[in-house]
Write a protein that holds these residues in place. Structure first.
Motif, PDB file in Angstrom:
ATOM      1  N   CYS A  37       0.771  -0.985  -0.105  1.00  0.00           N
ATOM      2  CA  CYS A  37      -0.214   0.077   0.008  1.00  0.00           C
ATOM      3  C   CYS A  37       0.635   1.331   0.166  1.00  0.00           C
ATOM      4  O   CYS A  37       0.417   2.155  -0.135  1.00  0.00           O
ATOM      5  N   LEU A  38       2.257   1.013   0.146  1.00  0.00           N
ATOM      6  CA  LEU A  38       2.891   2.215   0.038  1.00  0.00           C
ATOM      7  C   LEU A  38       4.491   1.765  -0.001  1.00  0.00           C
ATOM      8  O   LEU A  38       4.809   0.789   0.909  1.00  0.00           O
ATOM      9  N   ALA A  39       5.157   2.417  -0.612  1.00  0.00           N
ATOM     10  CA  ALA A  39       6.727   2.131  -0.748  1.00  0.00           C
ATOM     11  C   ALA A  39       7.617   3.389  -0.420  1.00  0.00           C
ATOM     12  O   ALA A  39       7.230   4.462  -0.999  1.00  0.00           O
ATOM     13  N   LEU A  40       8.907   2.995   0.271  1.00  0.00           N
ATOM     14  CA  LEU A  40       9.700   3.859   0.646  1.00  0.00           C
ATOM     15  C   LEU A  40      11.164   3.418   0.167  1.00  0.00           C
ATOM     16  O   LEU A  40      11.476   2.412   0.154  1.00  0.00           O
ATOM     17  N   PHE A  41      11.745   4.352  -0.652  1.00  0.00           N
ATOM     18  CA  PHE A  41      13.148   4.067  -1.153  1.00  0.00           C
ATOM     19  C   PHE A  41      14.073   4.917  -0.679  1.00  0.00           C
ATOM     20  O   PHE A  41      14.103   6.185  -0.924  1.00  0.00           O
ATOM     21  N   HIS A  42      15.247   4.405  -0.152  1.00  0.00           N
ATOM     22  CA  HIS A  42      16.243   5.258   0.389  1.00  0.00           C
ATOM     23  C   HIS A  42      17.206   5.439  -0.764  1.00  0.00           C
ATOM     24  O   HIS A  42      17.930   4.508  -1.252  1.00  0.00           O
ATOM     25  N   VAL A  43      17.759   6.587  -1.083  1.00  0.00           N
ATOM     26  CA  VAL A  43      18.469   6.981  -2.144  1.00  0.00           C
ATOM     27  C   VAL A  43      20.133   6.903  -1.467  1.00  0.00           C
ATOM     28  O   VAL A  43      20.214   7.856  -0.603  1.00  0.00           O
ATOM     29  N   ASP A  44      21.048   6.087  -2.108  1.00  0.00           N
ATOM     30  CA  ASP A  44      22.184   5.924  -1.528  1.00  0.00           C
ATOM     31  C   ASP A  44      23.129   7.014  -2.416  1.00  0.00           C
ATOM     32  O   ASP A  44      23.218   7.150  -3.386  1.00  0.00           O
ATOM     33  N   ALA A  45      23.691   7.929  -1.413  1.00  0.00           N
ATOM     34  CA  ALA A  45      24.438   8.816  -1.929  1.00  0.00           C
ATOM     35  C   ALA A  45      25.612   8.108  -2.637  1.00  0.00           C
ATOM     36  O   ALA A  45      26.355   9.035  -3.718  1.00  0.00           O
ATOM     37  N   ALA A  46      26.006   6.994  -2.249  1.00  0.00           N
ATOM     38  CA  ALA A  46      27.073   6.370  -3.166  1.00  0.00           C
ATOM     39  C   ALA A  46      26.830   5.561  -4.442  1.00  0.00           C
ATOM     40  O   ALA A  46      27.519   5.186  -5.340  1.00  0.00           O
ATOM     41  N   PRO A  83      19.440  12.126   0.725  1.00  0.00           N
ATOM     42  CA  PRO A  83      20.454  12.681   1.488  1.00  0.00           C
ATOM     43  C   PRO A  83      20.520  14.074   0.951  1.00  0.00           C
ATOM     44  O   PRO A  83      20.093  14.365  -0.266  1.00  0.00           O
ATOM     45  N   PRO A  84      20.884  15.094   1.973  1.00  0.00           N
ATOM     46  CA  PRO A  84      21.230  16.360   1.626  1.00  0.00           C
ATOM     47  C   PRO A  84      22.002  16.683   0.381  1.00  0.00           C
ATOM     48  O   PRO A  84      21.601  17.580  -0.446  1.00  0.00           O
ATOM     49  N   VAL A  85      23.170  15.973   0.232  1.00  0.00           N
ATOM     50  CA  VAL A  85      23.922  15.973  -1.004  1.00  0.00           C
ATOM     51  C   VAL A  85      23.299  15.609  -2.129  1.00  0.00           C
ATOM     52  O   VAL A  85      23.789  16.343  -3.230  1.00  0.00           O
ATOM     53  N   ASP A  93       6.699  11.433  -4.113  1.00  0.00           N
ATOM     54  CA  ASP A  93       6.916  12.631  -3.091  1.00  0.00           C
ATOM     55  C   ASP A  93       8.337  12.022  -2.451  1.00  0.00           C
ATOM     56  O   ASP A  93       8.872  11.226  -2.791  1.00  0.00           O
ATOM     57  N   TYR A  94       8.805  13.146  -1.634  1.00  0.00           N
ATOM     58  CA  TYR A  94      10.213  12.929  -1.193  1.00  0.00           C
ATOM     59  C   TYR A  94      10.417  13.690   0.053  1.00  0.00           C
ATOM     60  O   TYR A  94       9.496  14.561   0.515  1.00  0.00           O
ATOM     61  N   SER A  95      11.258  13.208   0.996  1.00  0.00           N
ATOM     62  CA  SER A  95      11.706  13.976   2.139  1.00  0.00           C
ATOM     63  C   SER A  95      13.429  13.936   2.155  1.00  0.00           C
ATOM     64  O   SER A  95      13.982  13.146   1.598  1.00  0.00           O
TER      65      SER A  95
END
Length: 458
Positions: free
Chosen positions: A56-65, A91-93, A108-110
């Motif tokens: 019902c919802l997916a979250l994805f962590h963007v790896d800076a590397a 990540p902020p970078v 969407d994003y955070s």
């Protein structure tokens, strides 16, 4: 399976770090939901670990590397069994890459690190949308005489419109629109109501219903985040009578479209041109003050309050429109953009430092206009507001019309004080002062009577 024998709904956590995973688990602890954590590498396996899940919802962590994380975002969006909301944690970078991730399929994003108070509101909005999606029937794919799948009976109606305060989301990613005059196969376009920098507004009618609605269609899918956040704001304000209610949000051709209550009436600037009695002007201002104070109590700033965004019905009811650049300060910061309309922008707004008191300035400008028929300051349109040299000397209302009472003038000038520490902090404080200092305001006791105004004086 849960106790009722149905498949448990799942929140997918792709590549999330332990603190992020712990936060999500806390947020869903009171729901009958499973949190499924997977590595990004799992997306590339021949057998997908998510194929049989009711996500019902997916979250994805963007790896800076990672070299090209947008490819993995696109792959995840394609692997999901049905279209569900997808949030990327950035990540902020990599903040400057957000639009790339949105284009790849994120809704969407955070920006990391996550703050529980600010993130949770947006999380629950999208979770509710995803759960509503799972409650809708699965699409069927009938075969035609040539052995090909027919598109005529694809998922026509994913989520029924729910009542106030519940879900408003009806994603339509799988729907192929065969009728150009319809939105989401049920909203028939009647006529164009207006166009702006961000999109078009159409008068629409749902098949089988008499009620009309207004569809706000963005020019591009790059407006999706803005549209979703506007929907979240409208949902929080739905119970106020001076807000045009949100009916639902649909997704078509990759773009989110707001379907709102249609309000028949004229903009406040048009009504002022025709002339309004002092009683009518005071009544309308009280309604504007009420809805702005209600918004401020919910930590929402509009940032573009002006007569063109205020609709007045035939029986004198006011509706505040266009929360397109509004900000909900309970979960997001005011960005540094100097958005707004020049003649109604506070000095700090030109510098990209909006706050609730910036809305007070805007409604102070409107009260000044209602009292004098003139703008306190006038700026030629400029695409670079921050470059404008801002004059801060506002003529006192009695200099224009000596019938303006001193108590009313004091309130107007405090609204228009360039110094934030002297201006009303929000519309709640302004309303309290008006009700205390101007007893009977709303009955035509304070604003001077005016003849028909052809055009506001500058």
């Amino acid at each position: 399976m849960n106790a009722s024998g149905t498949t448990e709904q799942t929140v997918l956590l792709a590549g999330l770090l332990p603190p992020e995973t712990a936060l999500i688990r806390r947020l869903i602890a009171s729901f009958e939901l499973e949190a499924l954590s997977i590595d990004i590498a799992d997306l590339h396996r021949a057998e997908s670990p998510i194929a049989e899940k009711d996500i019902c919802l997916a979250l994805f962590h963007v790896d800076a590397a990672a070299r090209r994380p947008e490819r993995d975002i696109r792959l995840l969006a394609e692997l999901l069994p049905r279209p569900v909301p997808l949030i990327v944690l950035v990540p902020p970078v990599l903040a400057k890459r957000v639009q790339t991730y949105i284009a790849a399929g994120a809704d969407d994003y955070s920006i990391l690190p996550l703050d529980e108070d600010s993130f949770s509101i947006r999380f629950y909005i999208l979770l509710e949308w995803g759960q509503a999606l799972l409650q809708s029937p699965q699409p069927t794919y009938p075969w035609d005489e040539h052995g090909q799948q027919s598109t005529k009976n694809l998922w026509r109606r994913l989520v029924a419109r729910l009542q106030e305060g519940l879900s408003f989301f009806s994603p339509a990613s799988l729907v192929i629109d065969e009728e150009e005059d319809r939105i989401f196969h049920k909203w028939r376009k009647i006529r164009l109501l207006g166009s702006g920098a961000y999109g078009d507004v159409w008068l629409v009618q749902e098949d089988g219903r008499k009620e009309l609605a207004a569809a706000k269609i963005p020019h591009t899918a790059m407006m999706n985040v803005r549209t979703l956040r506007s929907a979240a704001i409208l949902k929080r304000l739905i119970h106020h009578p001076n807000i045009a209610g949100l009916i639902e949000v649909v997704k078509e051709e990759g773009m989110y479209i707001l379907i709102q209550e249609y309000v028949a009436g004229e903009s406040l600037d048009r009504r002022l041109e025709k002339g309004l009695t002092a009683t009518a002007r005071e009544s309308l201002f009280l309604q504007l003050l009420s809805v702005t104070a209600y918004s401020h109590q919910h930590r929402i700033m509009h940032r573009d309050i002006k007569p063109e965004n205020i609709l007045v019905t035939g029986d004198g009811r006011l509706k505040l429109l266009d929360f397109g650049i509004a900000r909900d300060l309970s979960w997001e910061k005011a960005d540094a953009a100097s958005g707004g309309t020049l003649n109604f922008m506070a000095p700090e707004q030109f510098e990209g430092k909006s706050c609730l008191a910036s809305d007070v300035w805007a409604i102070g400008v409107i009260l000044y206009v209602l009292a004098t028929g003139c703008y306190p300051l006038f700026h030629q349109e400029n695409p670079f507001p921050a470059a404008i040299d801002i004059p801060c000397r506002v003529p006192e209302p009695h200099e224009i019309d000596d019938r303006v009472p001193a108590a009313l003038e004091r309130i107007i000038m405090r609204c228009l004080d360039p110094a934030l520490e002297r201006r009303y902090a929000d519309a709640v404080a302004l309303r309290e002062d008006i009700l205390k200092s101007l007893p009977g305001f709303g009955k035509g006791l304070y604003l001077p009577e005016q003849t028909r105004v052809e055009e506001l004086q500058t």
